[in-house]
Design a protein around this motif. Sequence first.
Motif: not given
Length: 205
Positions: A4-5, A8, A12, A49, A53, A57, A99, A193, A196
């Motif tokens: 997951s990291k 991201q 980015i 972004g 995210l 981010a 968010k 989206s 991603i």
Amino acid sequence: MKRSKVLQITVIANLTALAVLFYFFPKFPLPFFPGFLEIQFSNLPAIIGGYALGPIAGGAIVVIRTLIKLPFSTTAYVGELVDLLIGLSTVLTSAYIYKRNRTLKGALLGMGVGTIVWVVVAVAANYFFVIDFYVEFFFNGAIEPLVGMASMIPGITAENFMSKYILYAAIPFNLLLSVIVYSVTFLVYKRISHFIDELAKRFQK
């Protein structure tokens, strides 16, 4: 978690690369605004972004984009500082709202508030330090060269430059640019989206 990291960071990095590219191309003035006000879309990938995210981010994209742009500055870094302030305030605000409410209404509210923040920060920056800096640094304290560059503004003089410039240039230019950027965001965000999300599924396998 590691995947997951990695995802991201990958997203980015790619959006930051786009933001840097958009800093330089497409970039153009409009005939009814002073030539030093140029349309450019470097905030677009950062907003996308931020929506995809999260605010942190999106803010990271703005900061990294600005740092990469600094060596190419033609404004003694003041233009980049203004872009940083506008980018961070706009991206963080709109992404935070989205968010908290990840719906169409939340997205539109974030875009609307982000547009207002964009214009307010741009006007405040011009009023409090940008114009004064350019006059002192580039024109040895004489405002007449700026007046000449803004001659398309009706009735502008050295005495009323700030009020006329803000009313006829800073506000409408930044309002137009922010509306264009957020409109493009609205049109392309869902596709990006989904892309991603597909990447995330592959990373999970």
